[in-house]
Design an enzyme around this catalytic site. Structure first.
Site, PDB file in Angstrom:
ATOM      1  N   ALA A 162       0.861  -1.190   0.000  1.00 28.14           N
ATOM      2  CA  ALA A 162       0.000   0.000   0.000  1.00 28.14           C
ATOM      3  C   ALA A 162       0.899   1.242   0.000  1.00 28.14           C
ATOM      4  O   ALA A 162       2.064   1.172   0.393  1.00 28.14           O
ATOM      5  CB  ALA A 162      -0.915   0.023   1.221  1.00 28.14           C
ATOM      6  N   PHE A 163       0.348   2.387  -0.432  1.00 33.03           N
ATOM      7  CA  PHE A 163       1.191   3.588  -0.592  1.00 33.03           C
ATOM      8  C   PHE A 163       1.760   4.078   0.729  1.00 33.03           C
ATOM      9  O   PHE A 163       2.730   4.833   0.747  1.00 33.03           O
ATOM     10  CB  PHE A 163       0.396   4.701  -1.293  1.00 33.03           C
ATOM     11  CG  PHE A 163      -0.364   5.608  -0.371  1.00 33.03           C
ATOM     12  CD1 PHE A 163      -1.634   5.277   0.085  1.00 33.03           C
ATOM     13  CD2 PHE A 163       0.193   6.803   0.055  1.00 33.03           C
ATOM     14  CE1 PHE A 163      -2.324   6.111   0.943  1.00 33.03           C
ATOM     15  CE2 PHE A 163      -0.493   7.645   0.914  1.00 33.03           C
ATOM     16  CZ  PHE A 163      -1.760   7.294   1.360  1.00 33.03           C
ATOM     17  N   LYS A 164       1.186   3.649   1.843  1.00 31.34           N
ATOM     18  CA  LYS A 164       1.672   4.123   3.139  1.00 31.34           C
ATOM     19  C   LYS A 164       3.127   3.702   3.398  1.00 31.34           C
ATOM     20  O   LYS A 164       3.809   4.319   4.204  1.00 31.34           O
ATOM     21  CB  LYS A 164       0.748   3.664   4.252  1.00 31.34           C
ATOM     22  CG  LYS A 164      -0.609   4.360   4.135  1.00 31.34           C
ATOM     23  CD  LYS A 164      -1.564   4.031   5.234  1.00 31.34           C
ATOM     24  CE  LYS A 164      -2.823   4.885   5.160  1.00 31.34           C
ATOM     25  NZ  LYS A 164      -3.715   4.528   4.024  1.00 31.34           N
ATOM     26  N   ASP A 165       3.603   2.682   2.671  1.00 32.18           N
ATOM     27  CA  ASP A 165       5.010   2.289   2.789  1.00 32.18           C
ATOM     28  C   ASP A 165       5.969   3.427   2.424  1.00 32.18           C
ATOM     29  O   ASP A 165       7.054   3.519   2.988  1.00 32.18           O
ATOM     30  CB  ASP A 165       5.310   1.104   1.862  1.00 32.18           C
ATOM     31  CG  ASP A 165       4.746  -0.212   2.397  1.00 32.18           C
ATOM     32  OD1 ASP A 165       4.628  -0.358   3.631  1.00 32.18           O
ATOM     33  OD2 ASP A 165       4.440  -1.091   1.578  1.00 32.18           O
TER      34      ASP A 165
ATOM     35  N   LEU B  29       6.035   5.320   5.620  1.00 30.03           N
ATOM     36  CA  LEU B  29       6.326   4.571   6.844  1.00 30.03           C
ATOM     37  C   LEU B  29       7.622   3.768   6.770  1.00 30.03           C
ATOM     38  O   LEU B  29       8.091   3.271   7.786  1.00 30.03           O
ATOM     39  CB  LEU B  29       5.136   3.706   7.237  1.00 30.03           C
ATOM     40  CG  LEU B  29       4.051   4.542   7.938  1.00 30.03           C
ATOM     41  CD1 LEU B  29       2.700   3.846   7.926  1.00 30.03           C
ATOM     42  CD2 LEU B  29       4.463   4.875   9.371  1.00 30.03           C
TER      43      LEU B  29
END
Ligand code: PLP
Length: 495
Positions: free
Chosen positions: A110-113, A116
């Protein structure tokens, strides 16, 4: 430059303090008081750089009290070896002047990587400067994607502990397995009997309890946040919108009138990063904000009234199921020309009544910058099917909402500038829904769905999803919602 609070401009701190603290004491969010503007020469130089070097170039403008070596250490640590083909944000041309910015080639799909993977480095470097050697304890309440991305990012990072709470009945089977099988010596995962709001409320209560803070301090620890209220989550997202402009330039696209960006939106973090990239000189024409059936932002952008008093829908794009978009506060600060009093007044109106209305002048500014649109689950499925049929591009449920709204925008305006769609998750994270869009066939288990999706669409299952099938489940704890603090103390070994 310094960081100021959206609710009190007289609060001024460095990058390290803003990141280590997460949120300003009076409840406002930290924002830079000035933004660098890149020249033509800057962009020419950026075009020739790798993603890592572009990230260093952009982030150095925000990390005002980091040395060049520290920024280098953080960025290299985040983006080396953690994304497929060493490309964190590849751009795929779809034809008809449309492009997909694929942001899901990291460890949790997911783009949150993108943010994060970097945040742990930024946070530990910041804590060394401002927290006097205390161990940082990250508490996360999650409805799915953030929890796993944070666990993966903080896994075995020295001087940190991370604890994630998720609602036992509120996450998808894939998301649950992703979290329960997390490796690492410093990670802790706990399901709670309750919904996402219970998890979030419990975490907030622990965060703001002075007695708990004191107890942690006695053990040489302090809390911090990995949610997108932390500036350290936003800054890495600005990088890929600057980077995509360079990639468009290199591809030979006609950028004489700029380009549009379409973002599937929940908490308003991703689209806000695109706005900041525009402010820094990327020639973004319209910021197109795409919502699912929880269309509070569509209504806000169209009418100037934000009203969260409405039915909440559980949709097949769960990461956008949200009625209070916390990063909108930073956008309001921009729209009101850094008027902290106005922002504080609007936010207190929001918490008292659940709604507020912006001035005519601000509404006019919003009209120039944004287009808002939404679609429901039925249209989402139809969009996945059509995208796959017409362009052999398989998109996930969140990205499909953006594709649908992109079409609405074009039909309404006739604008045919190059348009970049943010693709925020792998279709395999939501295999069951995606499968119903592209075939009538059905499978029994989650991993049978995954295999069926691969064979029906002739696409590859991402390695992190494949690896989950045989992963060992490490965390089986379920706690009552009023026992979260006890779970935290247990995890940290505090008596
Ligand atoms: C978190 C998330 C979003 C929403 O992003 P915001 O920055 O909260 O607006 C969209 N799609 C996916 C897949 C997500 O995980």
């Amino acid at each position: 430059m310094n960081y100021i609070s959206t609710r009190d401009k007289s609060v001024k701190v460095s990058a390290a303090a803003a990141i280590a603290q997460g949120i300003s004491n009076e409840g406002g969010l930290f924002v830079p008081d000035t933004f660098s503007k890149f020249s033509k020469e800057d962009f020419t130089a950026l075009c020739e750089m790798s993603y890592i070097d572009r990230a260093k170039y952009v982030l150095s403008k925000f990390l005002n009290d980091f040395t060049a070596d520290e920024t280098d250490y953080c960025v290299k640590g985040a983006y080396t070896g953690s994304f497929d083909n060493e490309e964190p944000a590849p751009l795929k041309a779809l034809g008809d002047n449309e492009y997909m910015l694929e942001l899901w080639n990291g460890p949790t799909c997911a783009f949150k990587d993108l943010a994060l993977q970097l945040l742990p480095f930024l946070l530990t470097t910041s804590a060394k400067k401002v927290a006097g050697g205390k161990k940082t304890v990250i508490l996360v309440a999650t409805s799915g994607d953030t929890g796993k991305a944070a666990l993966e990012g903080f896994c075995d990072v020295p001087d940190t502990e991370i604890m994630v709470f998720y609602p036992s009945e509120g996450v998808s089977p894939m998301q649950k397995l992703q979290m329960d099988s997390q490796k690492g010596e410093n990670v802790h995962v706990c399901a709670i009997k309750g919904n996402f709001d219970d998890a979030q409320t419990g975490v907030k209560k622990i965060f703001t309890d002075n007695a708990v803070k004191e107890r942690l301090a006695q053990n040489n620890m302090q809390f911090s946040s990995a949610n997108s209220i932390n500036w350290g989550r936003l800054a890495p997202q600005i990088v890929y919108y600057i980077s995509v402009y360079c990639d468009l330039l290199k591809s030979g696209a006609d950028l004489s009138e700029g380009f549009n960006v379409v973002v599937p939106t929940g908490n308003f973090g991703n689209i806000l990063a695109a706005y900041y990239a525009k402010k820094m000189g990327a020639p973004i024409n319209k910021l197109i904000c795409a919502s699912n059936a929880n269309n509070v932002l569509t209504d806000f952008l169209r009418t100037g009234t934000y009203d969260r008093n409405r039915e909440f829908f559980t949709t097949m794009s769960p990461s956008m199921d949200i009625l209070i978009s916390s990063n909108l506060e930073r956008m309001l600060f921009e729209l009101y020309g850094n008027d902290d009093k106005q922002v504080a007044a609007l936010q207190s109106e929001l918490s008292a009544t659940g709604k507020f209305t912006v001035s005519d002048q601000v509404k006019q500014k919003m009209d120039e910058l944004f287009f808002g649109g939404c679609c429901d689950d039925k249209a989402t499925l139809a969009t996945i099917e059509k995208m796959f049929k017409d362009k052999t591009y398989l998109c996930d449920t969140h990205t499909a909402v953006a594709v649908n709204v992109c079409k609405q925008y074009k039909e309404e305006t006739g604008d045919n500038r190059p348009t970049v769609i943010a693709s925020t998750a792998s279709p395999y994270k939501f295999a069951k829904s995606v499968l119903t869009a592209v075939t009538d066939k059905e499978a029994q288990t989650e991993f049978d769905n995954v295999r069926l999706l691969a064979s029906v669409t002739n696409t590859q299952v991402p390695a992190p999803i494949k690896a989950l099938e045989n992963a060992e489940v490490r965390f089986k704890e379920i706690c009552e919602k009023d026992e979260m603090l006890k779970a935290v103390y247990n995890a940290l070994g505090i008596e």
